[in-house]
Design an enzyme around this catalytic site. Structure first.
Site, PDB file in Angstrom:
ATOM      1  N   GLY A 267       1.995  -5.702 -10.257  1.00 47.01           N
ATOM      2  CA  GLY A 267       0.838  -5.672 -11.132  1.00 47.01           C
ATOM      3  C   GLY A 267       0.148  -4.329 -11.070  1.00 47.01           C
ATOM      4  CB  ALA A 268      -2.158  -2.617 -10.004  1.00 51.79           C
ATOM      5  CG  MET A 269       0.833   1.190  -5.195  1.00 52.22           C
ATOM      6  SD  MET A 269       1.139  -0.070  -3.935  1.00 52.22           S
ATOM      7  CE  MET A 269       0.532   0.783  -2.491  1.00 52.22           C
ATOM      8  CD  GLU A 270      -2.500  -1.236  -1.925  1.00 54.87           C
ATOM      9  OE1 GLU A 270      -2.135  -1.566  -0.781  1.00 54.87           O
ATOM     10  OE2 GLU A 270      -2.013  -1.728  -2.961  1.00 54.87           O
ATOM     11  CG  ASN A 271      -0.445   4.472  -4.969  1.00 52.12           C
ATOM     12  OD1 ASN A 271       0.409   4.084  -4.214  1.00 52.12           O
ATOM     13  ND2 ASN A 271      -0.390   4.266  -6.280  1.00 52.12           N
ATOM     14  CD  GLU A 304      -3.904  -3.237  -6.719  1.00 54.73           C
ATOM     15  OE1 GLU A 304      -3.761  -2.638  -5.635  1.00 54.73           O
ATOM     16  OE2 GLU A 304      -3.309  -4.295  -6.987  1.00 54.73           O
ATOM     17  CG  HIS A 307      -5.610  -3.156  -1.539  1.00 55.15           C
ATOM     18  ND1 HIS A 307      -5.405  -3.807  -0.348  1.00 55.15           N
ATOM     19  CD2 HIS A 307      -4.796  -3.777  -2.454  1.00 55.15           C
ATOM     20  CE1 HIS A 307      -4.535  -4.783  -0.514  1.00 55.15           C
ATOM     21  NE2 HIS A 307      -4.154  -4.790  -1.779  1.00 55.15           N
ATOM     22  CD  GLU A 326      -1.410  -6.766  -0.853  1.00 52.89           C
ATOM     23  OE1 GLU A 326      -2.285  -7.220  -1.633  1.00 52.89           O
ATOM     24  OE2 GLU A 326      -0.966  -5.611  -0.952  1.00 52.89           O
TER      25      GLU A 326
END
Length: 864
Positions: A267-271, A304, A307, A326
């Site tokens: 869905g998405a990434m919290e970089n 995100e 995070h 998570e």
């Protein structure tokens, strides 16, 4: 029969008990990218320090890299070697500077892990183990480093260059290229690295933190999509303010960027500072996004962003601790979403999702604890158990502690472990110390798989009521015997004659296999309201009668418990219909009528309460799933509800039809939701004008919620208007991939007899491709959860899914593995269907060149 335990090329199992600290740490990393879609060169400079591993060589993970140079302390060396994709460099001292240069081909990267091309842009996805596909590195979450990144690229093709942290310099070169440098001062693991290069437009904004710092915000998309980003930007600002207010967490960099891409496995990434999103969770306007899409965008943006503290500032020590970040962050985003609208409806939605995905996972061959003990491929553990059940564990601890002590415990956790890689045990210890409680036995929730079953019986004798509770945790693969769990159960009694509460709500901690609770001063017959708010993720079996459930559906003052009583009444009726072939629908009809007639209830809540349980959830309650019997029972009850309450459905439909422009507000969402539910019941009644009514709504709709609601109703029927609506929808949105996903999904979920044939034809449609994860999920994934169509008695649905998964595995193993679980439920069906499903699993496992992602899921499904 294939022996899956000795299947060829079985990958090695990784076990939690084998964890060892890294032999080498990497405090600082400099990366230099010469970006090109066909041949990108990556130069890495690593400052490495020995971490107690005397004599250990430096081992750097790699995957699909072409090594060009290895330099140690400024001198090119040749004594390095490759072992199982690891670059091994013999080193004798305590600290060194290692430089490597590699070449990669982003446009050939169909796995969408590492650096890859999407829509003409270059972007990264590194969680869980994608960074090793960019450069050689100790690619594990407990190696934290500060990163300085320089990117050089063709300026005309890639005018925007983004990375983690804050921008520090940029410039132009004489050859038509340009460069940019970014620096992230906060140590992070390699899975949080991010880079984006592309031709992107920015919806810019600012946010002023509580300490007065101004943060530059940016939502980066294709220029044509810029108008669809306002909702995401608003959600970002709202979530930043919410995290400050509720958790005291302030953002720490000068910029926060989000980039939307079409091709994304997740869905998405919290970089850190540069979130990369699947475009479906960023782009929204009323014409193309439903209310559900708007809600999901706000929730994922918040998730995100949250995070940044629960995942970035504090990361997980190893991948077995994945739920540390998570589960906690899902709990946080659920709280955020509940605060933005109806908390009751949000809780219902969360529990429905848990029951649809996590409960079956707990009851199947892929069951695993929230903190797993082993895995073959970590990407297979991005599961509902890790995320959603993990969130329920946090919720239970918050319930036990209460709001004030829970906040104190969270503050302790953030303060103690900031800048480190922590464990689930670390989190629970902070809950104990900050909350002043003993959670020793609660820790079983992290190590035992399975959904506890609680039986409850209530006796009344004179002025005393006795509640007898018993719990049992069913066996799961690798765990045949279970200990009793700590179950926080919110309970209240109501008087059967007066409908009034018999005392305050109580929180009961069920810790033993059997316990009794005595209530004195109970003058009238009590009715039990249990697990209010779904305070524990368990199944409840009680001695409550249909009359008791109908009573609670009218009188319970806990919204979730009221909803639950209605659902249980419906479920009991549907099970009777499926097993016995017929059932008395009167109690359900009366209860639904009472709910529809209650003016005090929120329309959004009413819409949830009067919906029947899904076919798959009904099947989960049966020892053997009979898809056809369940379908007939559910359609019979839907039909009777539609006919018996026909006038009410018409009145609700008309009352919630407004000529006002679309507004994304709680009131607007509730009106649209109940209107579309009413339309579904009108169609179920067999009304002669149902198709015309749906088509009129389809044509006149000024928003996707009403348009898709009407299309779904038409797609399930036989009217000629069905094909007309599908054609109109396709032609209108053929250039919009996200909306076309809805077109594919709606047909894949159809209840018609010919759904499999339609899906097979759609798989050959010019607009269908397995290469895009969203498109694969919209058709193949949706079909696999269509219980009746997928489980056709001739096994054609199983063959179709297996064929698609084998083809998809060659392109994108992660997505293929995530679509396999419906085949793993073969033991839940009759022997004939079970044998057909098992045969397809065996065929998948025997496929040459199968990825370890799909191999693990398929082989475990056979063994479990």
């Amino acid at each position: 029969m294939l022996d899956v335990l000795t299947a060829p090329a079985a990958p090695a199992i990784k076990r939690r008990q084998d964890y060892r600290p890294p032999a080498w740490l990497v405090p600082n990393v400099d990366l230099d990218f010469a970006l090109d879609p066909g041949a990108t060169r990556v130069r890495a400079r690593l400052e490495v320090t020995r971490n107690g591993g005397a004599g250990e060589p430096l081992r750097l993970d790699g995957d699909g890299l072409t090594p060009l140079a290895v330099i140690v302390d400024g001198v090119a060396v040749n004594d390095w070697r490759l072992e199982d994709d690891q670059l091994v460099i013999p080193l004798t001292g305590a600290s060194h500077v290692i430089e490597t240069e590699v070449e990669i081909a982003p446009d050939q990267n169909t796995q969408l892990m590492g650096l890859y091309s999407s829509g003409g842009n270059l972007c990264t996805q590194c969680e869980a183990e994608g960074f090793r596909r960019i450069t050689y590195f100790p690619d594990r979450p407990d190696v934290l480093a500060t990163y300085r990144v320089r990117m050089t690229a063709d300026k005309a093709r890639y005018p925007v260059l983004l990375a983690n942290g804050d921008p520090i310099a940029s410039g132009d070169n004489d050859d038509g290229t340009h460069w940019a440098e970014w620096h992230d001062p906060f140590p992070k693991p390699s899975y949080l690295f991010a880079l984006v290069a592309g031709d992107l437009a920015c919806n810019a904004g600012t946010f002023t933190t509580r300490s007065g710092r101004e943060v530059q915000l940016g939502i980066w998309v294709r220029a044509a999509d810029l108008a669809k980003t306002d909702h995401a930007l608003h959600a970002l600002k709202t979530s930043m303010a919410w995290d400050e207010r509720v958790y005291g967490r302030e953002y720490d960099l000068d910029v926060f960027n989000i980039v939307a891409v079409d091709d994304f496995n997740f869905g998405a990434m919290e970089n850190k500072g540069l979130n990369i999103f699947n475009s479906r969770y960023i782009l929204a306007d009323p014409d193309t996004a439903t209310d559900y899409d708007y809600d999901a965008i706000a929730a994922v943006v918040a998730h995100e962003y949250f995070h940044n503290w629960s995942g970035n500032r504090i990361t997980c020590r190893d991948w077995f601790q994945l739920s540390l970040k998570e589960g906690f962050t899902v709990f946080r985003d659920q709280g955020f979403s509940a605060d933005q609208g109806s908390a009751a409806v949000k809780r219902i939605e969360d529990v429905r999702g848990l029951r649809a995905s996590q409960f079956p996972e707990d009851a199947g061959p892929l069951a695993h604890p929230v903190r797993p003990e082993s895995y073959l491929e970590i990407s297979n553990f991005y599961t509902s158990t890790i995320y959603n059940k993990g969130a329920e564990l946090i919720r239970m601890m918050a319930t036990i502690l209460g709001p004030a002590r829970f906040r104190t415990a969270c503050d302790l956790y953030f303060d103690r472990f900031d800048g480190t890689a922590a464990t689930c045990e670390d989190f629970v210890t902070c809950m104990e110390e900050g909350g002043g409680v003993d959670l020793s036995r609660f820790r079983l929730w992290y190590s035992q798989a399975g959904t506890p079953r609680v039986s409850a019986s209530l006796e009344h004798d004179g002025g005393r009521a006795t509640l007898r509770l018993a719990q049992q945790v069913p066996p799961t693969p690798g765990q045949s015997a279970k200990e009793p769990m700590v179950l926080p159960l919110r309970i209240r009694l109501f008087g059967a004659e007066t409908g009034q509460p018999l005392g305050p709500e109580q929180l009961v901690l069920l810790e033993e296999a059997n316990e009794s609770i005595v209530f004195d001063g109970v003058a009238e017959r009590p009715v039990l309201s249990i697990n209010r708010g779904f305070s524990a993720p368990v199944t409840i079996e009680s001695d409550r009668t249909a009359a008791d459930l109908a009573f609670l559906a009218r009188h319970d003052d806990d919204p979730f418990a009221r909803y639950e009583a209605m659902q249980q009444l419906m479920l009991d009726t549907l099970i009777a219909g499926a097993v016995e072939g017929q059932a008395d629908h009167r109690a359900v009809i009366d209860a639904v009528a009472d709910t529809l007639d209650d003016p005090a209830l929120d329309p959004a809540f009413v819409a949830e309460a009067v919906l029947l349980p899904s076919e798959s959830f009904i099947g989960d309650q049966l020892s053997t799933v009979d898809p056809e019997a369940i379908y007939r029972a559910r359609e019979a009850l839907r039909g009777d509800l539609g006919r018996a309450l026909a006038e009410r459905w018409r009145n609700i439909y008309e009352a919630n039809t407004s000529g006002a422009a679309y507004a994304y507000t709680p009131a607007g969402k509730g009106a649209r939701r109940i209107r579309n539910v009413a339309l579904g019941y009108i169609a179920a009644s067999g009304a002669s004008d149902a198709a015309a009514l749906a088509f009129r709504q389809f044509e006149q709709a000024d928003n996707m919620t009403d348009r898709q609601g009407a299309l779904s109703t038409l797609v399930n029927g036989d009217s000629d208007l069905r094909e007309a609506a599908l054609d109109i929808f396709y032609n209108r949105y053929s250039g919009n991939g996200l909306v076309l996903d809805k077109w594919f999904q709606t047909q894949a979920l159809s209840t018609r007899d010919d759904t499999l044939e339609a899906v097979a034809a759609l798989a050959e449609h010019p607009s269908f491709t397995l290469a895009n994860p969203n498109r694969a999920r919209s058709l193949i994934g949706a079909f696999a959860v269509n219980q009746r169509a997928f489980n056709r008695a001739d096994g054609a649905g199983y063959r179709f899914l297996a064929d698609q998964l084998i083809a998809l595995d060659r392109l994108n193993p992660q997505t293929a593995a995530k679509l396999l679980p419906p085949l793993g439920r073969w033991r839940r069906f009759d022997p004939a269907r079970g044998a057909l499903m098992r045969a397809e699993l065996e065929r998948i496992v025997a496929t040459p060149g199968l990825s370890k992602d799909l191999f693990e899921q398929a082989s475990k499904s056979l063994q479990g």
